[in-house]
Each structure stands twice: as C-alpha cells, then as structure tokens.
Design a protein around this motif. Structure first.
Motif, PDB file in Angstrom:
ATOM      1  N   SER A  61       9.281   4.881   0.250  1.00 23.77           N
ATOM      2  CA  SER A  61       8.052   5.644   0.494  1.00 23.77           C
ATOM      3  C   SER A  61       8.135   6.315   1.852  1.00 23.77           C
ATOM      4  N   GLY A  62       7.108   7.112   2.163  1.00 21.77           N
ATOM      5  CA  GLY A  62       7.037   7.766   3.468  1.00 21.77           C
ATOM      6  C   GLY A  62       7.563   9.184   3.445  1.00 21.77           C
ATOM      7  N   LEU A  63       7.279   9.891   4.540  1.00 19.16           N
ATOM      8  CA  LEU A  63       7.659  11.298   4.669  1.00 19.16           C
ATOM      9  C   LEU A  63       8.875  11.522   5.546  1.00 19.16           C
ATOM     10  N   TRP A  64       9.068  10.658   6.542  1.00 21.90           N
ATOM     11  CA  TRP A  64      10.137  10.897   7.515  1.00 21.90           C
ATOM     12  C   TRP A  64      11.497  10.984   6.834  1.00 21.90           C
ATOM     13  N   ARG A  65      11.704  10.176   5.792  1.00 19.26           N
ATOM     14  CA  ARG A  65      13.002  10.200   5.113  1.00 19.26           C
ATOM     15  C   ARG A  65      13.270  11.528   4.416  1.00 19.26           C
TER      16      ARG A  65
END
Length: 308
Positions: free
Chosen positions: A116-120
């Motif tokens: 999950s998440g956006l940074w990746r």
C-alpha cells in the motif's frame, strides 16, 4: 458492553476551538434533544459483539468533556495505521524544538512495504521529512510512516505517548507486508479512550503545545480516507479542510486484515465531539467486512445528528 452515559458535570476540558463555526444556525436545545440518541450505533455495535467481533468505542463532547458513548474503551486493540498519529505528534514536536530538520532528505528503503501507499509509486527515490509527514497523514503511507518512526525513534514515541496520557496504547513495530514468527503481531495497539482524548487535545491545543497541535491537525486535515465514520459527513475526500457548511473535521483510520479503526474530531453548528472506534473481526468474507464497515457509518450518522 456499549453504553450511552447519562449527562455528567463538565470536566473542565477547554473549549478554545473555532466557536465561530458553531455560532450560526444553532438548533434549539429542546429540538435537538430528541435527535441526540446513539441508539442506532448501540444496536449495531452490540450486534457485532454478539457475532464474535471485538468492539471498542469512546465519544466525548468537546466543550463539556462529557462521555456520550463508550464501550470497552479501556481495552488495547490492534489499530493498524491509526498508530501513525502519535508518530506525527513526535515528528511535529521534533520540528518545533529543532531536534529534527523538516527538510532532511530520507531515502526510500530497499525493503519497502509493497502492499500500500503512494511513495512506492513515485519516481523520487528520496523525500524530505516534512513531505513524508504529509504522505503518512494524507494517504496512510506505510513507508513514509516507517521513515518517520526511524527518524524520531521508537523510544521517543513511547515516552511521548505516556506524557500524553496514553500508557495503554503503543506503537510496537514498523509497518510490514508480512509478519513472521519473530515479529510482534501488530504495528500498533491502542484504546479508544486514549485516542479520542488525543484528538480532543489536538483541537484544544493541548497535544504537547499549541504549535504542535496545530501542525498535526493540519496534516490530518489532508486525510483522504473518509470511507468509514466520515462517510456520513458528505465531505470531499480530497479537499475538506475548509468546508462550505462550516464542518470542522479531522480524522485518521487504520486498516489491516480483520481490523478497522478510526479516531477523529467532528465539530458542527451545535456542538463538537472527539471519537474513536475500533472493530476487530473475522474477515471471512466480503459480508463480514461490510458488516464491520456499516457500524462505522452508522456511528458517523449519529455523530452528525448529535453535532447538528
């Protein structure tokens, strides 16, 4: 298990929160009294508990400090991403004391959380701490949260939580895709009483101090997950920090397999509340999950009626 207490004397909780937003269109107290029941929430949460779920809830009225709904609010339960909030508090305190440089550049770890998440998904391999705080608050980004936790230190977060009156809650570990036998079972645990009180402190400028409270509240006002309790507000998930109808709202959610948690503050034209709800359930099917989600949405509807 879950109760809606009778009115209590004021506990002296400060009420220095945007009163001007509540001064127009006040519902007469007698007219509002009939709409102040949490009967729907009580019924739904009792049904969940009877089905085997663990349920914890705590709702306090901001001006009076009166507990208007509670149930097993002293029991620490897994809270997933809701544990980011104390990390944000310690990060803001570090910025304010200059122990942390907001523009310090942090590299994205090679062993990043992939689920999950956006940074990746971003091309930038490194970001400043202050931007990571925004990612953690707005999108619940686990890699950003891990970077912040590494920067401030587990020990500092633990000490800060105790100083904030949260001895039964804890951030236990980094966020991980898979938890092995050598890892603690959950990234964070918490009680709804302590997290509702923390959010009340954020809007009352009592979480560390006024500057830290304001900074954390600003970050949390960017949170885009309005799908649980907040779904009843009708707010725009991408721009709700200056609502045209005068709602003041901040929140943070936590999600994991069989765990849903949310804490926040909702201030309407009549009054304001700080709330926290955690449900731990057997995630055996979509219907089990939706039943848990529905309890959050029913609470959101009751909170809207209570504050209007």
């Amino acid at each position: 298990m879950v109760s809606s207490p009778a009115p209590e004397p004021s506990s002296g909780v400060p009420s220095a929160r945007r009163r001007t937003r509540r001064g127009v269109g006040r519902v007469p107290r007698r007219a509002a009294a009939g709409r102040r029941s949490f009967a729907s929430s009580l019924r739904r949460l009792e049904e969940l508990a009877q089905s085997g779920a663990q349920v914890s809830v705590h709702v306090i009225e901001l001006d009076s400090g009166r507990v208007v709904l509670s149930g097993d609010d002293h029991v620490p339960l897994p809270i997933a991403g809701l544990g980011i909030v104390p990390v944000l508090v310690e990060t803001a305190a570090g910025f304010a004391s200059r122990a942390l440089d907001p523009l310090r550049i942090i590299d994205r770890p090679d062993d990043h959380v992939a689920g999950s998440g956006l940074w990746r998904h971003l091309r930038a391999p490194a970001l400043p701490l202050v931007d990571l705080a925004v990612l953690a608050a707005a999108a619940g980004d686990p890699n950003a949260a891990n970077a912040l936790l590494d920067a401030v230190g587990h020990g500092q977060v633990r000490a800060r939580m105790v100083s904030l009156g949260m001895p039964r809650s804890a951030v236990l570990d980094l966020f991980r895709d898979v938890r092995g036998p050598d890892d603690v079972p959950h990234a964070a645990v918490g009680t709804t009483r302590e997290f509702a009180t923390l959010f009340a402190g954020l809007v009352d400028s009592r979480a560390v101090d006024a500057a830290v409270s304001a900074q954390v509240a600003e970050w949390l006002s960017l949170n885009q997950d309005l799908s649980l309790v907040a779904s009843a507000t009708g707010l725009d998930p991408f721009a709700h920090d200056d609502d045209a109808h005068g709602l003041l709202f901040i929140n943070k959610t936590g999600r994991d397999r069989g765990v849903r948690a949310e804490a926040g503050v909702l201030v309407g034209p009549r009054t304001g509340v700080a709330y926290a709800l955690t449900v731990c359930f057997d995630d055996l099917s979509i219907s089990h999950r939706l039943r848990a989600h529905d309890a959050f949405r029913v609470l959101g509807t009751d909170l809207m009626e209570f504050t209007h």
